[in-house]
Each structure stands twice: as C-alpha cells, then as structure tokens.
Design an enzyme around this catalytic site. Sequence first.
Site, PDB file in Angstrom:
ATOM      1  N   LYS A  51       5.965   7.046   4.245  1.00 54.65           N
ATOM      2  CA  LYS A  51       5.950   7.869   5.469  1.00 54.65           C
ATOM      3  C   LYS A  51       6.981   9.000   5.356  1.00 54.65           C
ATOM      4  CE  LYS A  51       4.210   4.027   8.125  1.00 54.65           C
ATOM      5  NZ  LYS A  51       4.492   2.798   8.861  1.00 54.65           N
ATOM      6  N   GLN A  95       9.166   0.062  12.238  1.00 56.18           N
ATOM      7  CA  GLN A  95       8.305  -0.573  11.235  1.00 56.18           C
ATOM      8  C   GLN A  95       8.127  -2.068  11.535  1.00 56.18           C
ATOM      9  OE1 GLN A  95       6.647   1.081   8.651  1.00 56.18           O
ATOM     10  NE2 GLN A  95       5.646  -0.898   8.434  1.00 56.18           N
ATOM     11  N   ASP A 118       3.070   6.010  17.157  1.00 57.97           N
ATOM     12  CA  ASP A 118       2.300   4.887  16.607  1.00 57.97           C
ATOM     13  C   ASP A 118       1.163   4.506  17.555  1.00 57.97           C
ATOM     14  OD1 ASP A 118       2.569   3.747  14.154  1.00 57.97           O
ATOM     15  OD2 ASP A 118       4.276   2.493  14.666  1.00 57.97           O
TER      16      ASP A 118
END
Length: 285
Positions: A51, A95, A118
Amino acid sequence: MIIDGKKCSEEILENLKKEVSEYKERIGKIPGLAVIILGDNPASKIYVRSKIRACEKVGIYSKEIVLSDKISEAELIKEIEKLNSDKDINGILVQLPLPEHINEKKICDAISIRKDVDGFKQESLGKIVLGDEDGFISCTPQGIIYLIDQLNMDLNGKNAVVVGRSNIVGKPTASLLINKGATTTVCNSKTKDLTGILKRADIIVVAVGKAGFLKKDMVKEGAVVIDVGINREGGKICGDVDFEGVSQIASHITPVPGGVGPMTIAMLLKNTVKAFCKEELVNGK
Ligand code: NAP
C-alpha cells in the site's frame, strides 16, 4: 478470457498519478494516507508495504505508523483521533487482523467518516446498500465491480452468486451487484445444494478462503468467475478457484495473483483521492 486485474490496476494508478500531480500544481496540496499496523504479522507487513509503495508510485503522501500489538484499545483510539484532526491525512487505514483484546468495531467507529477510505464503518456500508455514491465503497468489493464493469455486461436479469458473507467482501459485493440489477444470491457454509445454486449463475464471486474451493463441475459454461481468495500453500499464493479446471469452462476469470488483489490497492488510493477532493475541492476550487 483472463481478466487482468494487474493491468487494470496499473491504468488506474497511472490516472490517479496524473490527477494528484494536477492538484499539486493547482492548489499546492496532495492527498495523504495513514496506515496503522500493530505488531509484526508477516502477511500484514507485506500488505502494508504494497500500500505504501503504491502511494509512492502515485505521489500520495503516506504515513506508516507501527505500534505494539500490546497497545491498549484506548491508546489506539487516541492515535486514530490524532490522525482524524491531521490536515495532511485524508485517509486512515488500520491493517487487519487486530489482536484479540482490541474490538474491531470500536476501532472502525473511531475513524472519522470523512477518512474511512477502507469503507468499513457502518455508515459507509449503509451507503453501499442504499447506492449512495457519496460514501466510500470498501476496496475489494469496489475492485470486483470495477473488473466486472470492464466486461460491459448488462447485469439486469443476470444471476449472480456470491460465496461468502463477510462484512468486508461478501455482503458489500452482493449489495453492489443488487444495485446493478443482478438477481443476487449470497451463500455461506450452511448453504444447501451450493452446486445447484452455482450452476445457475452467470457471475460467481468466491470469497471463502479455501484454496481451490470452486471446481469446474460447479460452474455453468460461459459464467464469469471472480476469485477473491488469497491462500498461502507451500510458499505460493493461490485463490479459492481451481483455476486450471474452471478456466476451461468460464467465459472470463480472474487469476490469483494478479486479479482482485491489485485492484483492492488501486481502490484504496482512489478512495484516498476521493476523500482529499471532498475535503479540499469545495466551491469548485
Ligand atoms: P471470512 O470472513 O473468513 O468469510 C468466509 C466466508 O466463506 C464465510 O461467510 C463462510 O461462511 C464462507 N464459507 C466457508 N466455507 C464455505 C463453504 N464450504 N461453502 C460456502 N461458504 C463457505 O473471509 P473474507 O474476509 O471474506 O475473505 C475471504 C477470502 O478472500 C480470504 O481468502 C481472504 O484472504 C480473501 N481476501 C482477499 C482480498 C483481496 O484483496 N483480494 C481482500 C479481502 C479478503 P460462514 O459465514 O457460514 O462461516
């Protein structure tokens, strides 16, 4: 025909790069993404690294925050709150998976809705269900639909089957397919006659987490097959689809690696740029 998610994601990143450089020139600002990682789970470290690397490629500012996996929930929420008010940060990602003592929902709740790139917050999921394009669509489902869109199929009247009902993949993907007019069935581990249901599907999305789960004899000739699975087998990454068998019968199929995976990262950066635009480009600036 293989649906090339890697190529498609590279095109998206190339376009985002141009967009970001235009903003830099025009308003002197660039989007920023913060990624929080707890502990040193090797798979999580790989995901975070890719990422951050993608941000660098596109010219998005990125901030990696590595914290102990012993951190308390309250301390983690404090870190998120700092990022919520950080003007250089437009997107916040924590994460997954999180250690057991930390409640995932509370962490999601702590992220500002303006920075939920997200798309895991309840409000973001609600907007997906309602088809409200103002919200952030979770990255993997958004990537899946982007790939299906590339096929220029009219989904009205088509049968879609999503195998897996997780909040991050199965449910939002099903909502997006419903919004596009597909007659959508969501299956889970208790589903009876899964093969019978799959055999009627024009589009199959598999997000189960079991290597080679979908076999050739479960698929109708000419179906589109999207493999979301990421399974590690003997140091190799493979999907939920028995690619060798199913590719003989599907009209279109995504490979693993090189299918949905790279699209997920591309959509994360797309959401980050969207968050930046919502924040910075008011009044047509
Ligand atoms: P998850 O939360 O573990 O959910 C798995 C789902 O599969 C559950 O709903 C489960 O049913 C269902 N299932 C399990 N066995 C089944 C069976 N025999 N028949 C029918 N359904 C069955 O998984 P997830 O987070 O959605 O992830 C799924 C896979 O996608 C994993 O391999 C993950 O690594 C991968 N993934 C990839 C990306 C990407 O970027 N490519 C992103 C996210 C996830 P129950 O609910 O009844 O248990």
